[in-house]
Scaffold this active site. Structure first.
Site, PDB file in Angstrom:
ATOM      1  N   PHE A 113     -36.331 -34.459   2.704  1.00 45.74           N
ATOM      2  CA  PHE A 113     -37.293 -33.385   2.912  1.00 45.74           C
ATOM      3  C   PHE A 113     -38.410 -33.526   1.881  1.00 45.74           C
ATOM      4  CE2 PHE A 113     -38.725 -28.943   2.667  1.00 45.74           C
ATOM      5  CZ  PHE A 113     -38.843 -28.640   4.011  1.00 45.74           C
ATOM      6  N   ASP A 184     -28.268 -33.032  -1.305  1.00 41.09           N
ATOM      7  CA  ASP A 184     -28.851 -31.806  -0.772  1.00 41.09           C
ATOM      8  C   ASP A 184     -28.116 -31.457   0.521  1.00 41.09           C
ATOM      9  OD1 ASP A 184     -30.430 -29.809   0.381  1.00 41.09           O
ATOM     10  OD2 ASP A 184     -32.236 -30.555  -0.631  1.00 41.09           O
ATOM     11  N   TYR A 209     -30.493 -19.854   3.834  1.00 37.69           N
ATOM     12  CA  TYR A 209     -31.130 -19.140   4.949  1.00 37.69           C
ATOM     13  C   TYR A 209     -31.059 -19.924   6.249  1.00 37.69           C
ATOM     14  CZ  TYR A 209     -34.945 -22.052   3.140  1.00 37.69           C
ATOM     15  OH  TYR A 209     -35.684 -23.098   2.667  1.00 37.69           O
ATOM     16  N   LYS A 210     -30.486 -21.135   6.222  1.00 37.74           N
ATOM     17  CA  LYS A 210     -30.344 -21.924   7.451  1.00 37.74           C
ATOM     18  C   LYS A 210     -29.003 -21.543   8.092  1.00 37.74           C
ATOM     19  CE  LYS A 210     -33.654 -25.254   5.753  1.00 37.74           C
ATOM     20  NZ  LYS A 210     -33.894 -26.354   4.832  1.00 37.74           N
ATOM     21  N   ARG A 356     -36.940 -29.786  17.808  1.00 41.37           N
ATOM     22  CA  ARG A 356     -35.602 -29.670  17.204  1.00 41.37           C
ATOM     23  C   ARG A 356     -34.826 -28.516  17.837  1.00 41.37           C
ATOM     24  NH1 ARG A 356     -35.834 -29.261  10.796  1.00 41.37           N
ATOM     25  NH2 ARG A 356     -36.757 -27.248  11.332  1.00 41.37           N
TER      26      ARG A 356
HETATM   27  C1  LIG Z   1     -35.121 -26.341   3.974  1.00 39.89           C
HETATM   28  C2  LIG Z   1     -35.139 -27.391   2.918  1.00 39.89           C
HETATM   29  C3  LIG Z   1     -35.810 -27.189   1.700  1.00 39.89           C
HETATM   30  C4  LIG Z   1     -36.623 -25.943   1.458  1.00 39.89           C
HETATM   31  O1  LIG Z   1     -36.680 -25.607   0.114  1.00 39.89           O
HETATM   32  P1  LIG Z   1     -37.101 -24.135  -0.335  1.00 39.89           P
HETATM   33  O2  LIG Z   1     -37.376 -24.237  -1.764  1.00 39.89           O
HETATM   34  O3  LIG Z   1     -35.939 -23.240  -0.008  1.00 39.89           O
HETATM   35  O4  LIG Z   1     -38.289 -23.739   0.480  1.00 39.89           O
HETATM   36  C5  LIG Z   1     -35.721 -28.181   0.740  1.00 39.89           C
HETATM   37  N1  LIG Z   1     -35.023 -29.324   0.945  1.00 39.89           N
HETATM   38  C6  LIG Z   1     -34.374 -29.547   2.118  1.00 39.89           C
HETATM   39  C7  LIG Z   1     -33.613 -30.805   2.313  1.00 39.89           C
HETATM   40  C8  LIG Z   1     -34.425 -28.596   3.149  1.00 39.89           C
HETATM   41  O5  LIG Z   1     -33.816 -28.828   4.301  1.00 39.89           O
END
Ligand SMILES: *Cc1c(COP(=O)(O)O)cnc(C)c1O
Length: 397
Positions: A113, A184, A209-210, A356
């Site tokens: 990400f 992660d 939150y996912k 998705r």
């Molecule tokens: C959703 C996601 C994030 C988002 O990070 P936030 O700081 O919560 O906005 C970061 N890394 C990955 C791999 C994600 O899937």
């Protein structure tokens, strides 16, 4: 395991909506509103500042860490909650690098990400250069491991395609080369079984939150393997990670164990909502969630491929190679997704061409999947996306 009808009833799902975007923002858990109202009225409203003691607010990060830890195979006392995931990535990576000070390379991949990669870049800048971030293709990570690498930092499930890394194998191989690992679990926690203890991952982070349904901006979590926790240096050393916050000492001294990864004041209201959200996982086995998730995604792929010849599967075909989402490619993917959403089927879009669809067996059924494929077929056959294609793209896709 708890019956599907029982777990689905744990969520508020709007009438007429098929929700396949829990990989981005989980739906509202039934108990969340009452939990927030209780904290506002009874705890904050009545107890005021006393609530830090009387209502256990100060202990929320550890208590929630315990609850999340059970879903990701973490030993008791090895997870804490707070901040956003980007911050926790930074903390974990900084601490991991400090454990391998003589090496110069951070190895990640192009499937990670962006925020995780930006955090690595920022950290490299702060350290005054000399460090290098390498991002091979996900399939090439295994061969890019070497004794030059300080830290292997990967997201287990690719946010675009759902491709799943072999966390146990890569961790084992990394350790054999003296590499510290940061995993992660943003798209893993609550979606599939994770065995942090078994894989011996060094650090792990994730958001809530996912698939954990903690609500927009819900706090993140961080795990440090217990035998490392007292050696890990939290680069973001805040007062609540101090060993005696209320001694207000001028110099920082880390708390014992995972508590040192706390930074500042916990977001109490958000944590109360997350606490209620985690109730939805009571009596649920992650192995069973996985079995159902595979069944849902397999059915979805079969239905879409039979009905929509113009869409190309972008996810690994083998279910063991995927997390709990499926992506399809189409040049007009954004418009197709908008047309779907207007017809009550909610997924999302990631540039340049990925649609998705996330599957959360706690509330998604086979009927949802078939309905989504049926609407998608209509949108494609009748070109219903053309209207959306004429409109400008929204800020959040
Ligand atoms: C959703 C996601 C994030 C988002 O990070 P936030 O700081 O919560 O906005 C970061 N890394 C990955 C791999 C994600 O899937």
């Amino acid at each position: 395991m708890t019956e599907f009808e029982t777990t689905r009833a744990r969520f508020h799902l709007p009438e007429g909506v098929v929700y396949l975007d829990g990989n981005s923002l989980g739906p509202l858990p039934r108990g969340a509103e009452a939990a927030a109202a209780r904290v506002l009225r009874e705890e904050w409203g009545q107890d005021l500042i006393r609530a830090w003691n009387t209502r256990g607010w100060m202990n929320l990060p550890a208590r929630l860490g315990e609850r999340i830890g059970r879903l990701i195979g973490a030993a008791p006392g090895s997870v804490t909650v707070g901040d956003t995931l980007s911050i926790k990535v930074f903390q974990a990576l900084a601490a991991a690098l400090a454990l391998n000070p003589d090496r110069r390379v951070i190895l990640s991949d192009t499937g990670n990400f962006p925020s995780d990669l930006y955090m690595a870049e920022g950290l490299i800048g702060l350290k005054g250069g000399g460090l290098e971030l390498r991002t091979p293709a996900p399939e090439a990570v295994k061969d890019a491991l070497s004794d030059e690498v300080a830290v292997l930092m990967l997201t287990e499930v690719d946010y675009r395609t759902g491709r799943l890394h072999d966390m146990a194998r890569l961790t084992r191989r990394a350790h054999a080369l003296g590499i510290v690992t940061v995993w992660d679990l943003a798209h893993s926690a609550g979606a599939l079984p994770v065995d942090l203890e078994g894989t011996r991952a060094d650090f792990a982070v994730g958001c809530t939150y996912k698939y954990l349904n903690g609500g927009p901006g819900a706090p993140a979590f961080i795990y440090v393997r217990p035998d490392l926790a007292d050696r890990a240096r939290p680069a973001l050393a805040g007062w609540l990670g101090h060993r005696a916050p209320f001694a207000f000492e001028t110099a920082y001294a880390p708390a014992e164990g995972i508590a040192r990864m706390r930074v500042g004041t916990p977001a109490v209201i958000a944590m109360a909502v997350l606490d209620a959200a985690l109730d939805a996982f009571e009596g649920v086995s992650m192995a069973e969630v996985r079995t159902r998730s595979v069944a849902l995604s397999e059915r979805f792929i079969a239905e879409v491929e039979a009905r929509c010849p113009d869409l190309a599967l972008a996810s690994p075909r083998e279910p063991s190679g995927r997390g709990s989402q499926v992506s399809f490619r189409h040049a007009q993917g954004y418009a197709v997704m908008q047309a779907l959403i207007e017809r009550g089927v909610i997924g999302d879009f990631r540039a340049p061409d990925l649609m998705r669809f996330g599957f959360a067996p706690l509330y998604n059924s086979e009927a949802d999947v078939v309905e989504a494929a049926r609407v998608l077929e209509r949108v494609m056959r009748e070109g219903l996306w053309r209207e959306a294609a004429a409109r400008p793209q929204a800020a959040v896709t």
